[in-house]
Design a protein around this motif. Structure first.
Motif: not given
Length: 535
Positions: A72-82
């Protein structure tokens, strides 16, 4: 600003986001339990030992639980969909690996990779869905998230039945092959119909960040402790490798707690939340609920397959006696809080589960599957009463800015409960069977084979060599099951007592800086499982 808001208000985007998120949630949660009924068939093909069977389940559960918060934290940085798409690609590649591998080690490795992909998908599915709603649609967003989580819970409960149908129709590899067409459809639908509406600038300064060091500590601690527990009985509890694994696992976990506590609000796992009695209790209840249900089910499957000779589909039908009341009594539990404090509802559910486990003590050498059904029905009813409140309680009793972290920890406790149940119960069962057989005059050349067969529930294979030995091995196995039921019942009663004493729904919302201070009254109900910081 109008563009993103207009995009979010599109009903088409909401529909597609809900669709891909719900299907993905079903896939990722299903793969925790769908494999249970396939274990006998996998054992025949790959020669799985008891510890190998445990690792086929736990390799997925441990990596899934270890990486979900970071996803979830990684999606904040790179992007949800990615991250969502990367997770699906990893999950599909691992599913193909599970199909083509021809060894126990290979299957375990690909199951671990599946769990990593599942964590990336599951950890971003809710934020991806949440982003499809505009800021003034919080009520609709809450309903959509609740619907998605409910669908996932139902899929997990019916995993054994679905797995049994797939194994019965084809072979055990079908439980992994089914992921491929579904995954491809989800990936294409996401690419064409679900835009990545998350803006990197929206990320809260206090939101948990990706911490590679904390991730390594978490995975290392969980894997080492599980290895020590699962293989300790076979290698010997004083074996240097087992002692080293257990000690190293405990030290890594201690290091994780110290490291994350030092980081305070920037922590990936804020252990300060466990200072809140209500949160600690409800997280324990989430962990225990899986430990005394799906953590126990693999050993019942071995008994039903090896002693009763039930097919995978028939085992799935019996296991549905746990799933159906779980879903029915979830509605009862939701309604019950209108008249009974939520802590008491949790406690009643736990006591009912303990009562169901005691019904399991009726199992004996002459029992059929009918003896098991009352136990599963009562356990399912008790679990259904308590589970609907786990997530809402977790987010209601913590600081407002920590609701995403709290729901993530409560979600993580579920697969961890399954993993530790499989590990601890398996070690206990192996010890019971092994110590029982050690007292019998068995030829040395046959002793190891007899123990492996007895641990796997293959009493008919033992009977081909010696019917008296098969009868004694069955009794040792049943003694082990009875001990598991008692351990789980005690766990449930501890949860019941803690629920009555500690669970309180707060009238005030706590502040982020200190879990022990209050800021002021708040009547808002936070959106469940919002690791992206949405209000």
């Amino acid at each position: 600003m109008a563009g993103p808001t207009a995009d979010r208000s599109s009903r088409g985007i909401v529909g597609w986001s809900l669709g891909v998120s719900a299907v993905s949630t079903i896939m990722m949660t299903l793969d925790i339990t769908i494999v249970l009924v396939a274990l006998p068939a996998i054992r025949e093909d790959l020669g799985l030992t008891l510890s190998g069977s445990q690792w086929v389940i736990n390799a997925y559960s441990l990596t899934f639980a270890s990486l979900m918060l970071a996803a979830a934290s990684l999606s904040d940085i790179i992007g949800r969909r990615t991250i969502f798409l990367v997770g699906h690609v990893v999950f599909l590649a691992a599913s193909v690996g599970c199909i083509v591998t021809g060894s126990e080690a290979g299957l375990i490795a690909f199951r671990a990779l599946q769990g990593a992909g599942g964590a990336l998908v599951f950890g971003t599915a809710t934020p991806l869905l949440s982003d499809a709603f505009s800021p003034d649609e919080s009520a609709k967003r809450t309903k959509a998230v609740a619907a998605m989580m409910g669908i996932g819970g139902a899929a997990s409960a019916f995993g054994p039945l679905i797995g049994g149908a797939l194994v019965e129709t084809g072979q055990w590899k079908w439980i992994f092959a089914i992921n491929i067409p579904i995954g491809v459809i989800v990936i294409l639908a996401t690419l064409f119909f679900v835009p990545d509406l998350h803006r990197r600038g929206e990320r809260s300064e206090r939101a948990p960040r990706v911490a590679p060091f904390a991730m390594v500590l978490t995975v290392g601690a969980l894997v080492l402790v599980n290895y020590g527990i699962i293989d300790g009985e076979n290698r010997g509890w004083t074996d240097h490798a087992i002692l080293a694994a257990l000690i190293a696992g405990v030290l890594l976990f201690a290091a994780l707690v110290l490291w994350e506590t030092h980081k305070k609000d920037a922590a990936m796992v804020d252990f300060r939340l466990f200072r809140i009695p209500s949160f600690a209790t409800v997280t324990f209840n989430a962990f225990a609920s899986r430990m005394f249900s799906f953590g126990m089910l693999p050993f019942l499957v071995l008994w039903m397959s090896g002693q009763l000779g039930l097919s995978a589909l028939e085992i799935g039908y019996v296991a549905s006696a746990l799933a159906v009341p779980m879903i029915i009594f979830s509605a009862v539990g939701i309604k019950a809080v209108a008249w009974v404090p939520v802590g008491w509802v949790q406690a009643i559910g736990m006591v009912v589960v303990a009562g169901g486990l005691m019904l399991g003590l009726r199992l004996d050498a002459s029992s059929g599957w009918q003896t098991l059904v009352p136990m599963l029905l009562v356990m399912g009813a008790g679990t259904g009463l308590m589970l609907p409140h786990v997530m809402s309680l977790a987010v209601e009793v913590v600081p407002a800015s920590r609701t995403g972290m709290a729901s993530g920890l409560a979600n993580t406790a579920l697969p961890l409960g399954t993993a530790f149940g499989v590990a601890v119960y398996g070690a206990y069962l192996a010890n019971k069977v092994g110590s029982g057989l050690d007292g019998l005059p068995i030829p040395d050349q046959f002793r190891g084979i007899a123990q492996d067969a007895a641990e796997a529930g293959q009493f008919r294979a033992i009977a081909e060599q010696s019917e008296p030995l098969a009868a004694q091995a069955l009794q040792f196995f049943l003694d082990g099951l009875h001990g598991i039921f008692i351990i789980a019942a005690v766990l449930a009663l501890v949860g019941a007592l803690a629920s009555v004493i500690f669970i309180r729904k707060p009238a005030e919302r706590r502040t982020c800086e200190s879990p022990c201070t209050v800021q002021g009254a708040s009547r808002e109900r936070p959106v469940p499982h919002q690791p992206d910081g949405h209000p």
